[in-house]
Scaffold this motif. Structure first.
Motif, mmCIF file in Angstrom:
data_model
loop_
_atom_site.group_PDB
_atom_site.id
_atom_site.type_symbol
_atom_site.label_atom_id
_atom_site.label_comp_id
_atom_site.label_asym_id
_atom_site.label_seq_id
_atom_site.Cartn_x
_atom_site.Cartn_y
_atom_site.Cartn_z
ATOM 1 N N PRO A 27 0.813 -1.228 0.000
ATOM 2 C CA PRO A 27 0.000 0.000 0.000
ATOM 3 C C PRO A 27 0.838 1.266 0.000
ATOM 4 O O PRO A 27 0.337 2.343 -0.290
ATOM 5 C CB PRO A 27 -0.821 -0.121 1.283
ATOM 6 N N SER A 28 2.151 1.150 0.315
ATOM 7 C CA SER A 28 2.958 2.368 0.351
ATOM 8 C C SER A 28 3.471 2.740 -1.040
ATOM 9 O O SER A 28 4.062 3.781 -1.235
ATOM 10 C CB SER A 28 4.128 2.199 1.312
ATOM 11 N N GLU A 29 3.232 1.852 -2.005
ATOM 12 C CA GLU A 29 3.694 2.147 -3.359
ATOM 13 C C GLU A 29 2.588 2.847 -4.144
ATOM 14 O O GLU A 29 1.519 2.289 -4.367
ATOM 15 C CB GLU A 29 4.107 0.856 -4.064
ATOM 16 N N LEU A 30 2.853 4.083 -4.523
ATOM 17 C CA LEU A 30 1.822 4.863 -5.200
ATOM 18 C C LEU A 30 1.975 4.752 -6.701
ATOM 19 O O LEU A 30 3.081 4.619 -7.208
ATOM 20 C CB LEU A 30 1.968 6.344 -4.832
ATOM 21 N N ALA A 33 2.201 9.465 -11.172
ATOM 22 C CA ALA A 33 1.304 10.320 -11.941
ATOM 23 C C ALA A 33 1.962 10.804 -13.231
ATOM 24 O O ALA A 33 1.273 11.186 -14.171
ATOM 25 C CB ALA A 33 0.868 11.513 -11.093
ATOM 26 N N ARG A 34 3.290 10.780 -13.273
ATOM 27 C CA ARG A 34 4.007 11.357 -14.412
ATOM 28 C C ARG A 34 4.287 10.359 -15.538
ATOM 29 O O ARG A 34 4.937 10.724 -16.522
ATOM 30 C CB ARG A 34 5.340 11.945 -13.940
ATOM 31 N N GLY A 127 12.326 17.233 -7.801
ATOM 32 C CA GLY A 127 11.664 16.079 -7.213
ATOM 33 C C GLY A 127 10.161 16.284 -7.101
ATOM 34 O O GLY A 127 9.371 15.389 -7.399
ATOM 35 N N LEU A 128 9.772 17.472 -6.697
ATOM 36 C CA LEU A 128 8.351 17.780 -6.561
ATOM 37 C C LEU A 128 7.648 17.707 -7.919
ATOM 38 O O LEU A 128 6.571 17.127 -8.042
ATOM 39 C CB LEU A 128 8.171 19.175 -5.957
ATOM 40 N N ASP A 129 8.299 18.281 -8.952
ATOM 41 C CA ASP A 129 7.696 18.244 -10.287
ATOM 42 C C ASP A 129 7.605 16.824 -10.832
ATOM 43 O O ASP A 129 6.754 16.516 -11.660
ATOM 44 C CB ASP A 129 8.503 19.116 -11.257
ATOM 45 N N GLY A 131 7.123 14.205 -8.845
ATOM 46 C CA GLY A 131 6.259 13.408 -7.973
ATOM 47 C C GLY A 131 7.049 12.475 -7.066
ATOM 48 O O GLY A 131 6.541 11.448 -6.641
ATOM 49 N N VAL A 132 8.286 12.854 -6.751
ATOM 50 C CA VAL A 132 9.122 12.045 -5.851
ATOM 51 C C VAL A 132 8.591 12.186 -4.428
ATOM 52 O O VAL A 132 8.266 13.284 -3.996
ATOM 53 C CB VAL A 132 10.584 12.545 -5.908
ATOM 54 N N TYR A 133 8.476 11.076 -3.702
ATOM 55 C CA TYR A 133 8.063 11.213 -2.309
ATOM 56 C C TYR A 133 9.019 10.529 -1.343
ATOM 57 O O TYR A 133 8.722 10.358 -0.167
ATOM 58 C CB TYR A 133 6.620 10.739 -2.103
ATOM 59 N N GLY A 134 10.183 10.141 -1.852
ATOM 60 C CA GLY A 134 11.182 9.551 -0.978
ATOM 61 C C GLY A 134 12.375 9.149 -1.805
ATOM 62 O O GLY A 134 12.395 9.352 -3.008
ATOM 63 N N LYS B 48 3.947 10.365 1.765
ATOM 64 C CA LYS B 48 4.884 9.483 2.460
ATOM 65 C C LYS B 48 4.214 8.777 3.638
ATOM 66 O O LYS B 48 4.331 7.578 3.797
ATOM 67 C CB LYS B 48 6.082 10.306 2.955
ATOM 68 N N GLN B 50 0.926 7.828 4.856
ATOM 69 C CA GLN B 50 -0.288 7.827 4.049
ATOM 70 C C GLN B 50 -1.586 8.111 4.789
ATOM 71 O O GLN B 50 -2.586 8.406 4.157
ATOM 72 C CB GLN B 50 -0.391 6.502 3.333
ATOM 73 N N ILE B 61 8.395 15.839 2.994
ATOM 74 C CA ILE B 61 7.600 16.032 1.777
ATOM 75 C C ILE B 61 6.315 16.811 2.089
ATOM 76 O O ILE B 61 5.870 17.649 1.314
ATOM 77 C CB ILE B 61 7.294 14.664 1.089
ATOM 78 N N ALA B 88 -1.370 16.391 -10.583
ATOM 79 C CA ALA B 88 -0.489 16.138 -11.725
ATOM 80 C C ALA B 88 0.810 15.491 -11.274
ATOM 81 O O ALA B 88 1.424 14.725 -12.017
ATOM 82 C CB ALA B 88 -0.182 17.448 -12.449
ATOM 83 N N ARG B 89 1.240 15.773 -10.046
ATOM 84 C CA ARG B 89 2.520 15.240 -9.562
ATOM 85 C C ARG B 89 2.369 13.968 -8.743
ATOM 86 O O ARG B 89 3.187 13.062 -8.840
ATOM 87 C CB ARG B 89 3.227 16.322 -8.731
ATOM 88 N N TYR B 90 1.330 13.919 -7.918
ATOM 89 C CA TYR B 90 1.205 12.783 -7.007
ATOM 90 C C TYR B 90 -0.036 11.919 -7.256
ATOM 91 O O TYR B 90 -0.291 10.990 -6.497
ATOM 92 C CB TYR B 90 1.236 13.281 -5.552
#
Lengths: 184, 154
Positions: A27-30, A33-34, A127-129, A131-134, B48, B50, B61, B88-90
């Motif tokens: 569930p932690s793997e999203l 979006a890109r 990273g934000l652009d 969609g990096v979250y870690g 991160k 959730q 984040i 768009a990003r997440y």
């Protein structure tokens, strides 16, 4: 009337099936979006040279874009495998994510540098652009510069063979080289 | 005893406020922007950690997303524009109220579906119960009851 007796059993089997499926989902793997979009525009200094680089600098493709940082323990675990990949001729671009650039340069000097170049993303805006979250995260940039795949977590030979083979065909197994690097 | 309960309440998570918002200071140019900041930071989910919104989370984040949210609000972006930027990003994941699409249709339809299923189950249950006929006893059953009642108690 007989069939009714089996309703609870049927409900149990369906529920058990769903729950069993759930066990193998992380569930932690999203979802990324890109995917299917070009790599976002940016203008950041390169880690070692300090010159400004933009998305045009990611010219050798298909390539990996690896998100890493010195504060990320898993990145240290992953690093020898990235070196092995680079030795096999896989182009890897680094995104040094929210890191201290001096420490990052030291890391590359000590542990080896598998990267074509490194985007120094101190503020985390690239990273934000993206969609990096870690960290670590590894993206595939295909021949057209489109983000084709994302892997969250440590990149290993098993993961690479399973998920990255459509873009990179490596002839021999990497384990020999991997073993050599592991001794260091 | 009352004092003990009071102390316990103070220590328990229920005694405290239910929102453990992160303490940060932002200067808003208008109270309306501040209100929208709070609303949006509670609707946006931290990628991160959730099960926290970005208002509650201490993850780096989440802090970055709060900064982006603040900057975009100050720059005059609408709520929809900010949500579109985040999605768009997440992905739709980043919203606690995701838009309706192929992946979320089950999520949105589930409460209604479950309600209908439950209502159908209840309806079937009560109909079955009211239609159960209490059959009259036959003569032989009646005489058997008589006999049992007249048996001397042990």
């Amino acid at each position: 009337m007989q069939a009714k007796k089996f309703i609870p059993l049927l409900a149990f089997v369906v529920l058990a099936g769903l729950l069993f499926r759930g066990l193998s989902i992380d569930p932690s793997e999203l979802p990324a979006a890109r995917l299917g979009q070009p790599f976002p525009e940016f203008s950041q200094p390169e880690l070692s040279t300090g010159r400004e680089v933009s998305v045009e600098a990611l010219a050798v493709r298909p390539a990996l874009v690896n998100v890493w940082a010195t504060w990320c323990y898993s990145c240290r675990v992953e690093h020898p495998y990235l070196i092995a990949l680079a030795q096999q001729g896989v182009p890897i671009y680094g995104l040094n994510y929210k890191d201290d650039s001096a420490k990052a340069r030291e890391w590359l000097t000590q542990l080896g540098d598998p990267y074509q170049l490194n985007i120094a993303d101190v503020e985390g805006s690239v990273g934000l652009d993206l969609g990096v979250y870690g960290a670590p995260e590894t993206y595939v940039l295909d021949a057209d510069g489109v983000i084709a795949h994302r892997h969250v977590g440590v990149l290993s030979e098993e993961v690479f063979q399973r998920d990255f083979s459509p873009w990179f065909s490596l002839g021999a197994s990497l384990s020999e080289i991997h073993g050599e690097v592991g001794v260091e | 005893m009352r004092a003990v309960i009071f102390v316990l309440l103070c220590c328990s998570p229920w005694g405290a406020s239910s929102t453990w918002a992160v303490i940060e200071t932002y200067e808003f140019s208008s109270p309306d922007l501040e209100r929208r900041y709070h609303a949006l930071s509670q609707e946006l989910r931290c990628p991160k950690c959730q099960n926290q919104n970005i208002a509650d989370s201490n993850a780096p984040i989440a802090r970055d997303l709060r900064v982006v949210l603040y900057e975009q609000l100050q720059a005059g972006a609408s709520d929809d524009e900010i949500l579109a930027f985040m999605v768009a990003r997440y992905g739709e994941f980043v919203r606690y109220r995701p838009g309706m699409d192929r992946n979320t249709v089950l999520l949105w339809a589930a409460p209604g579906l479950l309600l209908v299923l439950g209502a159908m189950g209840l309806f079937a249950h009560f109909r079955q119960r009211s239609s159960q006929v209490h059959a009259a006893l036959t003569d032989s059953e009646k005489s058997e009851i008589e006999r049992l009642l007249q048996e001397p108690r042990a």
